[in-house]
Motif scaffolding. Structure first.
Motif, PDB file in Angstrom:
ATOM      1  N   LEU B 224       0.841  -1.200   0.000  1.00 29.73           N
ATOM      2  CA  LEU B 224       0.000   0.000   0.000  1.00 29.73           C
ATOM      3  C   LEU B 224       0.876   1.250   0.000  1.00 29.73           C
ATOM      4  CD1 LEU B 224      -2.939   1.287   0.587  1.00 29.73           C
ATOM      5  CD2 LEU B 224      -2.003   1.577   2.863  1.00 29.73           C
ATOM      6  N   ILE B 225       1.938   1.212   0.801  1.00 32.70           N
ATOM      7  CA  ILE B 225       2.802   2.385   0.885  1.00 32.70           C
ATOM      8  C   ILE B 225       3.524   2.604  -0.444  1.00 32.70           C
ATOM      9  CG2 ILE B 225       4.790   3.359   2.102  1.00 32.70           C
ATOM     10  CD1 ILE B 225       3.708   1.888   4.595  1.00 32.70           C
ATOM     11  N   LEU B 226       3.895   1.490  -1.113  1.00 32.19           N
ATOM     12  CA  LEU B 226       4.480   1.630  -2.454  1.00 32.19           C
ATOM     13  C   LEU B 226       3.458   2.226  -3.426  1.00 32.19           C
ATOM     14  CD1 LEU B 226       6.725  -1.436  -3.311  1.00 32.19           C
ATOM     15  CD2 LEU B 226       7.368   0.938  -2.997  1.00 32.19           C
ATOM     16  N   ALA B 227       2.182   1.832  -3.263  1.00 31.27           N
ATOM     17  CA  ALA B 227       1.137   2.399  -4.122  1.00 31.27           C
ATOM     18  C   ALA B 227       0.999   3.898  -3.859  1.00 31.27           C
ATOM     19  CB  ALA B 227      -0.190   1.681  -3.883  1.00 31.27           C
ATOM     20  N   PHE B 228       1.179   4.322  -2.612  1.00 36.06           N
ATOM     21  CA  PHE B 228       1.172   5.755  -2.300  1.00 36.06           C
ATOM     22  C   PHE B 228       2.295   6.462  -3.052  1.00 36.06           C
ATOM     23  CE2 PHE B 228      -0.908   5.478   2.170  1.00 36.06           C
ATOM     24  CZ  PHE B 228      -2.130   5.348   1.563  1.00 36.06           C
ATOM     25  N   VAL B 229       3.485   5.840  -3.019  1.00 36.69           N
ATOM     26  CA  VAL B 229       4.625   6.424  -3.728  1.00 36.69           C
ATOM     27  C   VAL B 229       4.289   6.581  -5.203  1.00 36.69           C
ATOM     28  CG1 VAL B 229       7.029   6.045  -4.402  1.00 36.69           C
ATOM     29  CG2 VAL B 229       6.298   5.535  -2.073  1.00 36.69           C
ATOM     30  N   VAL B 230       3.654   5.544  -5.768  1.00 38.57           N
ATOM     31  CA  VAL B 230       3.250   5.582  -7.178  1.00 38.57           C
ATOM     32  C   VAL B 230       2.337   6.772  -7.438  1.00 38.57           C
ATOM     33  CG1 VAL B 230       1.798   4.410  -8.880  1.00 38.57           C
ATOM     34  CG2 VAL B 230       3.532   3.130  -7.627  1.00 38.57           C
ATOM     35  N   ILE B 231       1.349   6.958  -6.543  1.00 42.24           N
ATOM     36  CA  ILE B 231       0.374   8.030  -6.757  1.00 42.24           C
ATOM     37  C   ILE B 231       1.029   9.400  -6.619  1.00 42.24           C
ATOM     38  CG2 ILE B 231      -1.658   9.092  -5.769  1.00 42.24           C
ATOM     39  CD1 ILE B 231      -2.584   6.288  -5.089  1.00 42.24           C
ATOM     40  N   VAL B 232       1.929   9.524  -5.656  1.00 43.03           N
ATOM     41  CA  VAL B 232       2.618  10.800  -5.472  1.00 43.03           C
ATOM     42  C   VAL B 232       3.443  11.125  -6.716  1.00 43.03           C
ATOM     43  CG1 VAL B 232       4.401  11.987  -4.158  1.00 43.03           C
ATOM     44  CG2 VAL B 232       2.640  10.689  -2.969  1.00 43.03           C
ATOM     45  N   ILE B 233       4.101  10.093  -7.262  1.00 47.60           N
ATOM     46  CA  ILE B 233       4.905  10.311  -8.466  1.00 47.60           C
ATOM     47  C   ILE B 233       4.010  10.631  -9.659  1.00 47.60           C
ATOM     48  CG2 ILE B 233       6.375   9.148 -10.170  1.00 47.60           C
ATOM     49  CD1 ILE B 233       7.756   7.730  -7.862  1.00 47.60           C
ATOM     50  N   GLY B 234       2.911   9.878  -9.794  1.00 54.21           N
ATOM     51  CA  GLY B 234       2.065  10.018 -10.976  1.00 54.21           C
ATOM     52  C   GLY B 234       1.151  11.224 -10.936  1.00 54.21           C
ATOM     53  N   GLY B 235       0.784  11.664  -9.744  1.00 53.38           N
ATOM     54  CA  GLY B 235      -0.169  12.759  -9.626  1.00 53.38           C
ATOM     55  C   GLY B 235      -1.528  12.220  -9.213  1.00 53.38           C
ATOM     56  N   ILE B 236      -2.112  12.815  -8.164  1.00 50.10           N
ATOM     57  CA  ILE B 236      -3.369  12.300  -7.624  1.00 50.10           C
ATOM     58  C   ILE B 236      -4.493  12.423  -8.642  1.00 50.10           C
ATOM     59  CG2 ILE B 236      -5.185  12.807  -5.947  1.00 50.10           C
ATOM     60  CD1 ILE B 236      -3.119  13.229  -3.885  1.00 50.10           C
ATOM     61  N   GLY B 237      -5.258  11.327  -8.807  1.00 51.48           N
ATOM     62  CA  GLY B 237      -6.445  11.363  -9.650  1.00 51.48           C
ATOM     63  C   GLY B 237      -6.178  10.993 -11.097  1.00 51.48           C
ATOM     64  N   SER B 238      -4.921  10.778 -11.456  1.00 49.96           N
ATOM     65  CA  SER B 238      -4.603  10.506 -12.849  1.00 49.96           C
ATOM     66  C   SER B 238      -4.301   9.025 -13.058  1.00 49.96           C
ATOM     67  CB  SER B 238      -3.403  11.354 -13.283  1.00 49.96           C
ATOM     68  OG  SER B 238      -2.827  10.814 -14.455  1.00 49.96           O
ATOM     69  N   ILE B 239      -5.115   8.373 -13.904  1.00 50.98           N
ATOM     70  CA  ILE B 239      -4.886   6.954 -14.223  1.00 50.98           C
ATOM     71  C   ILE B 239      -3.587   6.792 -14.998  1.00 50.98           C
ATOM     72  CG2 ILE B 239      -5.740   5.030 -15.589  1.00 50.98           C
ATOM     73  CD1 ILE B 239      -7.480   5.196 -13.364  1.00 50.98           C
ATOM     74  N   ARG B 240      -3.373   7.714 -15.957  1.00 49.75           N
ATOM     75  CA  ARG B 240      -2.151   7.653 -16.758  1.00 49.75           C
ATOM     76  C   ARG B 240      -0.936   7.813 -15.850  1.00 49.75           C
ATOM     77  NH1 ARG B 240      -0.681  12.004 -21.138  1.00 49.75           N
ATOM     78  NH2 ARG B 240      -1.848  13.182 -19.610  1.00 49.75           N
ATOM     79  N   LEU B 288      13.509   8.422  -5.553  1.00 47.22           N
ATOM     80  CA  LEU B 288      12.865   8.794  -6.815  1.00 47.22           C
ATOM     81  C   LEU B 288      11.674   9.706  -6.540  1.00 47.22           C
ATOM     82  CD1 LEU B 288      12.554   8.200  -9.935  1.00 47.22           C
ATOM     83  CD2 LEU B 288      10.975   6.403  -9.271  1.00 47.22           C
ATOM     84  N   MET B 289      10.877   9.330  -5.518  1.00 50.87           N
ATOM     85  CA  MET B 289       9.717  10.143  -5.158  1.00 50.87           C
ATOM     86  C   MET B 289      10.149  11.545  -4.742  1.00 50.87           C
ATOM     87  SD  MET B 289       6.960   9.493  -2.114  1.00 50.87           S
ATOM     88  CE  MET B 289       8.000  10.094  -0.798  1.00 50.87           C
ATOM     89  N   ALA B 290      11.223  11.626  -3.941  1.00 53.89           N
ATOM     90  CA  ALA B 290      11.703  12.923  -3.470  1.00 53.89           C
ATOM     91  C   ALA B 290      12.122  13.800  -4.639  1.00 53.89           C
ATOM     92  CB  ALA B 290      12.861  12.727  -2.489  1.00 53.89           C
ATOM     93  N   VAL B 291      12.807  13.187  -5.611  1.00 56.21           N
ATOM     94  CA  VAL B 291      13.265  13.951  -6.779  1.00 56.21           C
ATOM     95  C   VAL B 291      12.072  14.471  -7.573  1.00 56.21           C
ATOM     96  CG1 VAL B 291      14.468  13.776  -8.989  1.00 56.21           C
ATOM     97  CG2 VAL B 291      15.474  12.766  -6.935  1.00 56.21           C
ATOM     98  N   VAL B 292      11.079  13.579  -7.808  1.00 56.65           N
ATOM     99  CA  VAL B 292       9.890  13.992  -8.566  1.00 56.65           C
ATOM    100  C   VAL B 292       9.183  15.131  -7.835  1.00 56.65           C
ATOM    101  CG1 VAL B 292       7.600  13.273  -9.327  1.00 56.65           C
ATOM    102  CG2 VAL B 292       9.555  11.797  -9.735  1.00 56.65           C
ATOM    103  N   LEU B 293       9.050  14.990  -6.516  1.00 57.89           N
ATOM    104  CA  LEU B 293       8.387  16.027  -5.727  1.00 57.89           C
ATOM    105  C   LEU B 293       9.106  17.354  -5.847  1.00 57.89           C
ATOM    106  CD1 LEU B 293       7.386  14.539  -2.314  1.00 57.89           C
ATOM    107  CD2 LEU B 293       5.946  15.631  -3.998  1.00 57.89           C
ATOM    108  N   PHE B 294      10.432  17.268  -5.869  1.00 59.59           N
ATOM    109  CA  PHE B 294      11.222  18.488  -5.920  1.00 59.59           C
ATOM    110  C   PHE B 294      11.006  19.203  -7.244  1.00 59.59           C
ATOM    111  CE2 PHE B 294      15.095  21.037  -5.992  1.00 59.59           C
ATOM    112  CZ  PHE B 294      15.009  21.584  -4.722  1.00 59.59           C
ATOM    113  N   VAL B 295      10.948  18.407  -8.330  1.00 59.54           N
ATOM    114  CA  VAL B 295      10.791  19.000  -9.659  1.00 59.54           C
ATOM    115  C   VAL B 295       9.334  19.344  -9.940  1.00 59.54           C
ATOM    116  CG1 VAL B 295      11.245  18.668 -12.107  1.00 59.54           C
ATOM    117  CG2 VAL B 295      12.784  17.674 -10.421  1.00 59.54           C
ATOM    118  N   LYS B 296       8.434  18.398  -9.634  1.00 62.60           N
ATOM    119  CA  LYS B 296       7.009  18.613  -9.888  1.00 62.60           C
ATOM    120  C   LYS B 296       6.201  18.232  -8.647  1.00 62.60           C
ATOM    121  CE  LYS B 296       5.407  18.378 -14.035  1.00 62.60           C
ATOM    122  NZ  LYS B 296       4.893  17.993 -15.361  1.00 62.60           N
ATOM    123  N   PRO B 297       5.950  19.192  -7.747  1.00 60.29           N
ATOM    124  CA  PRO B 297       5.259  18.861  -6.494  1.00 60.29           C
ATOM    125  C   PRO B 297       3.876  18.245  -6.711  1.00 60.29           C
ATOM    126  CG  PRO B 297       6.173  21.072  -6.416  1.00 60.29           C
ATOM    127  CD  PRO B 297       6.346  20.593  -7.810  1.00 60.29           C
TER     128      PRO B 297
END
Lengths: 326, 305
Positions: B224-240, B288-297
């Motif tokens: 579940l926590i990995l799925a959270f990481v996925v959502i944070v990276i992908g953007g909330i609400g976006s299937i793509r 990876l999540m931290a980097v994505v957050l830094f570039v695209k919150p």
């Protein structure tokens, strides 16, 4: 003297005489248990600063407790036994970690913030799990508790209890001063309405970050005490369910109330102990292994509180949402 | 380190990533439409796996058992939504976190009481052997099945969300809930449906990953926590975003674990490499999540503009 103060002083007096009373009643075993409750009270109180006063739903507080535990444990294992070095260093390490995690996660809000604090805490969990030199997933036994000097014997349970009690009161007193100072007023203002606080001109991000770092440092102190208390550190201190348990403690005791964390830690740990160690005979005949399923009870009670008594859970938070909609 | 080994690990990463996507897809819609955090999503994954294991035993057929477990889990998910989660939408995030954390504790104990701590679920005999994917490169056929099912589910979900009327309503709800409500979308019923679909996807992932990992209490929590990481990276609400994030996390995690210790050994002393390699590999996706957050919150594909 207000009623609040009288209760506070009564609590202090009770905490001061508790070990003596336990010894008189020939229940010395419980002195160690009481120390453990007080240590978790420090951890929950530090979370309360972020969660209750700051309104930041940090789901990774166990990372700071665990980092404090590991740093002080590693120092003891490497021969730096003085508590006067080990505990401040542990607090500093947790503060630095909180600075890093806070700097990244406070850029976001809402569910993002919850998920990100949770994810970073899980990262720390895996990190200590992979530190083979310090026990890996099995944890690490420490040769002794951190040394206090000045003639104090930390191995003595009563002495250690008073040390922990002093630390708890130091944390609570610092929190009290902090939330009644300008800093605390701003933090509460941000909790109540972040956009308004920002519009007034407060550097919201910086205030939140400082709050987050201070709470992390206090969490690190709890961790350092925990490592000395059990002479053992283990990755499970950093497990995410531990963060959830800390949150439950704060909610049970009272969000954003000075004594909330301590009260909640006491209630939860004493209840857990009673369920596990002192089963009720008639319940045992009904459900023979109910002590093993204590979490079912904790879960049902939490769910019922959240669903049916939201004011009791987070009066402060529901007031906030009310304002937002009104 | 040969190319076939790298290809094999990349396939393993894709397979794990696709299963992560099944979890993250339901979760991201719940976040996106209702602005609700649901920690108990992993419990549905666990329930799906336990139900699948039971039904596979009862029917004697892997396919039939898994196919029955999917609607059963969907039903449980919808009941859970109607009974508990529905009352939480209007609440603050703290209440949602606490209530769904309580649900995890409850469901874990219920599973422990009903089934015990773990259950056996093995790969079907037909798929237990490897297939020769390329000359000199055997690959477990069961993992290929997982990749195929994951791709099929992702494709189906894409068609459902991008091409159908229900999908349009879901997208409308995810990108602007108030506006969708104002235009007369019955968000309540829509959400029960979305929740059921999310639970069904959980069941697919749980049932298929069951034979590879283990069907046990608590299996849903780390994923579940990995799925959270996925959502944070992908953007909330976006299937793509969930798909891209999931494959990225799956591949980075798998490749990192397989090759990072070796890679460090190239330029670091061996005793240091063997200590640092696994440590860095285990936190790679979080970095990876931290980097994505830094570039695209807001994540790579923010659903809201």
């Amino acid at each position: 003297m207000s009623a609040h103060r009288i209760i506070a002083f009564a609590g202090l007096a009770a905490a001061l005489v508790l070990p003596l009373a336990l010894q008189a009643a020939d229940q010395s075993f419980y002195v160690g248990f009481a120390s453990r409750v007080l240590i978790w009270a420090i951890a929950a109180s530090s979370l309360n600063l972020v969660l209750g006063y700051g309104g930041m739903i940090s789901f990774g507080h166990a990372a700071f407790v665990g980092t404090g535990a590991y740093v002080s444990g590693i120092l003891i294992a490497e021969g730096v036994t003085s508590a006067w070095i080990g505990w401040p260093v542990a607090m500093l390490a947790s503060a630095v970690l909180a600075l890093a995690i806070g700097a990244a996660s406070l850029r976001t809000r809402g569910v993002y913030f919850i998920m990100i604090t949770l994810a970073f805490a899980q990262m720390m969990y895996y990190l200590v799990n992979s530190m083979k030199a310090y026990g890996g997933d099995e944890g690490m036994n420490l040769p002794a508790r951190a040394v206090l000097g000045f003639g104090f014997d930390p191995g003595n349970e009563v002495t250690f209890y008073y040390v922990v009690l002093a630390a708890l009161f130091a944390v609570l007193y610092a929190t009290h001063r902090l939330v009644h100072a300008r800093f605390g007023r701003v933090i509460v203002a941000i909790r109540e309405n972040e956009s308004r606080a920002e519009a007034i001109g407060f550097p919201v991000y910086r205030y939140k970050l400082v709050c987050f770092v201070l709470a992390g440092a206090a969490g690190g102190l709890a961790g350092a005490l925990l490592a000395s208390h059990g002479k053992y550190v283990n990755p499970s201190v950093l497990h995410w369910t531990q963060s959830g348990t800390l949150m439950i403690m704060v909610i049970l005791g009272g969000v954003g109330r000075l004594w909330g964390g301590a009260l909640g830690a006491g209630v939860l740990l004493v209840l857990e102990h009673l369920i596990a160690e002192h089963p009720i005979p008639w319940l045992l005949t009904l459900a023979p292994d109910y002590p093993q399923h204590a979490n079912l009870g904790v879960g049902l009670v939490m769910l019922a509180i959240v669903l049916y008594a939201p004011q009791g859970v987070a009066g402060l938070f529901s007031r906030k949402t009310g304002k937002e909609h009104g | 380190m040969s190319w076939t080994l790298i290809l094999e690990q990349a396939l393993n990463g894709l397979q794990f990533g696709l299963m992560l996507f099944l979890l993250a897809a339901g979760l991201t819609l719940v976040f996106g439409i209702m602005d609700m955090i649901n920690l108990a999503h992993g419990s549905l994954y666990m329930l799906g796996a336990f139900l699948a294991a039971t039904l596979v035993q009862a029917t004697g057929s892997f396919t039939l058992g898994v196919l029955l477990a999917i609607p059963a889990t969907a039903l449980i998910g919808m009941l859970l939504e109607i009974a508990v989660l529905r009352t939480l939408y209007a609440r603050d995030h703290l209440s949602q976190v606490l209530a769904t954390f309580a649900l995890i504790l409850i469901l874990n104990e219920v599973v422990r009481i009903v089934w015990g701590s773990d259950m056996a679920l093995s790969t079907p005999a037909v798929l237990s052997g490897p297939v020769e994917l390329l000359p000199g490169m055997p690959y477990p056929s069961y993992r290929l099945l997982i990749i195929a099912v994951g791709l099929a589910a992702a494709g189906l979900l894409y068609l459902l969300v991008a091409k159908t009327r229900i999908g349009m309503l879901v997208r409308a709800g995810a990108s602007n809930r108030e506006m969708a409500l104002a235009m007369g979308v019955d968000i309540r019923r829509l959400f029960t449906l979305v929740f059921g679909a999310g639970a069904a996807l959980c069941a697919i992932a749980g049932a298929l990953l069951g034979p590879l990992f283990a069907v046990q209490v608590g299996m849903g929590e780390s994923i579940l926590i990995l799925a959270f990481v996925v959502i944070v990276i992908g953007g909330i609400g976006s299937i793509r975003g969930a798909l891209v994030g999931a494959v990225l996390v799956g591949v980075v995690d798998t490749i990192g674990r397989a090759f990072l210790p070796h890679f460090f050994g190239l330029f670091l002393p061996p005793q240091f490499a063997s200590a640092a390699g696994p440590a860095i590999a285990s936190v790679l996706v979080y970095l990876l999540m931290a980097v994505v957050l830094f570039v695209k919150p807001q994540g790579l594909f923010p659903a809201r503009g």
